[in-house]
Scaffold this active site. Sequence first.
Site, PDB file in Angstrom:
ATOM      1  N   GLU A 391     -24.768  74.052   3.498  1.00  0.00           N
ATOM      2  CA  GLU A 391     -24.081  74.497   2.112  1.00  0.00           C
ATOM      3  C   GLU A 391     -22.797  74.383   2.012  1.00  0.00           C
ATOM      4  OE1 GLU A 391     -24.634  78.860   2.275  1.00  0.00           O
ATOM      5  OE2 GLU A 391     -22.763  79.279   3.486  1.00  0.00           O
ATOM      6  N   CYS A 392     -22.434  73.829   0.855  1.00  0.00           N
ATOM      7  CA  CYS A 392     -20.972  73.509   0.504  1.00  0.00           C
ATOM      8  C   CYS A 392     -20.478  72.474   1.353  1.00  0.00           C
ATOM      9  CB  CYS A 392     -20.148  74.824   0.326  1.00  0.00           C
ATOM     10  SG  CYS A 392     -18.796  74.588  -0.625  1.00  0.00           S
ATOM     11  N   ALA A 393     -19.510  72.963   2.090  1.00  0.00           N
ATOM     12  CA  ALA A 393     -18.730  71.987   3.364  1.00  0.00           C
ATOM     13  C   ALA A 393     -20.042  71.192   4.032  1.00  0.00           C
ATOM     14  CB  ALA A 393     -18.211  72.874   4.320  1.00  0.00           C
TER      15      ALA A 393
END
Length: 506
Positions: A391-393
């Site tokens: 997720e995200c990073a």
Amino acid sequence: MSSVPRLVVAAPSSGSGKTTVATGLMAALAGRGLAVSPHKVGPDYIDPGYHALATGRVGRNLDAYLCGADLIGPLFAHGARGCDLAVVEGVMGLYDGAAGEGELASTAHVAKLLRAPVVLVVDASSQSRSVAALVHGFASWDPEVRIGGVILNKVASDRHEALLRDALDSSGVPVLGVLRRAPQVDTPSRHLGLVPVAERRAEAVAAVAAMAAQVAGGCDLEALAALARTAGALSGAAWDPAEAVAPPTHDHPTRSADKRAPVVAVSGAEALSGHPTRPAGKHAPLPAVAGGEAFTGHPTRPAGKRVPVVAVAGGEAFTFSYAEHAELLAAAGAEVVPFDPLRDERLPEGTGGLVIGGGFPEVYAAELSANEPLRKAVAALAESGAPVAAECAGLLYLCRELDGRPMCGVLDARARMDERLTLGYRDAVALGDSVLAPAGTRMRGHEFHRTVVEPGAGPSPAWGMRAPERRVEGFVQRGVHASYLHTHWASEPGVARRFVERCLTS
């Protein structure tokens, strides 16, 4: 039922000093020998790191949008079990919640769910008598919210303090503290807010100590503790990860599709101090969990049963985590083993599944790119079909490149920094089956980044966003689920069970 004394630290608006007061209060009370349970309203990952440093316990989030109102009390009781007192830091202004959703997920909403009194932190730097009108307005806006006291922040002088106290004498709300301007307690910020504790351990320790000294010197700790003891008892049992991941039965069916959205992407289990250089093959410790004890990541299980190893990215680059995720993975039967993509050149031995959570890979792009052995190991694991949740990073790390630097190359996409801040709650639906959720599962999550991935979705997108605007986002391929969406696994613990099951069958 939980009867742990508790109070909520709130403010009229962001920037008033909530984090300074809440963190300082936690540290000051802990310094008196109390076991203090730290909590944060909303989805923020960074403030809980400072809370953990102040108390020696994992900071936990209470988000009524992500988890649903009915889980706030049980999650609080789970985190506060065995503690003498709990301090809950609010989010934004007291009555600010999810856009277009009324009071949902606001500090006021959570305070009412916790039956907790509120301490209002007021930035008094540019006012005197008007402070009484401001406090009166906040105290009378919602009769179900009980403001039990005020802490005046950024007070300039003794005369300024006298003017403020005189104005508040007739308000009916006692002044429980007065804090003078103190630049030494400021903490550095960058594009997504405060710099996480793991990236500035020594400076963070000093900042928390300064906050504690300021609060202890300027606030009535006895009165604040007494106020916390006026909180009402909470009914119902504490949340339990083992019960949460138990397969559904006839007596306990799965959550119906129209209830609070389940969770999707897991975030990294981050050691509070970051991961220092260590000998090859040695694993960094997981953070402490409820009760102040170290979480081992080794689940209780029948003898002879195969135990999948789930590697969870940590270190300075991947600091965003909800503590319940690692607890749920372990309760589902996994051995949760953290690793540091900045330093470790291989995945933990026996890795059968990989979780790469949020953080700041854009800040550490050069170091992450330079660790080619690990990048190749991650790519090989994904190629094998093993479950990978990012997720995200984590999404950025799986791309071909980030700001022109080679990353893992699992996804045919490129990522770059962007000036625009993408921030807010999201209502989404899973468009296809994945290692985290079956097609059609509705999710609630949040986005928080200043980066762009191009393309923003693969041939099989992870999500169809329903609100605030309709679009597709993320990637599902083989065992990989990668997306910008942050979600909270406690809202749908079947995600952890499904992920661990895929570790055993991939």
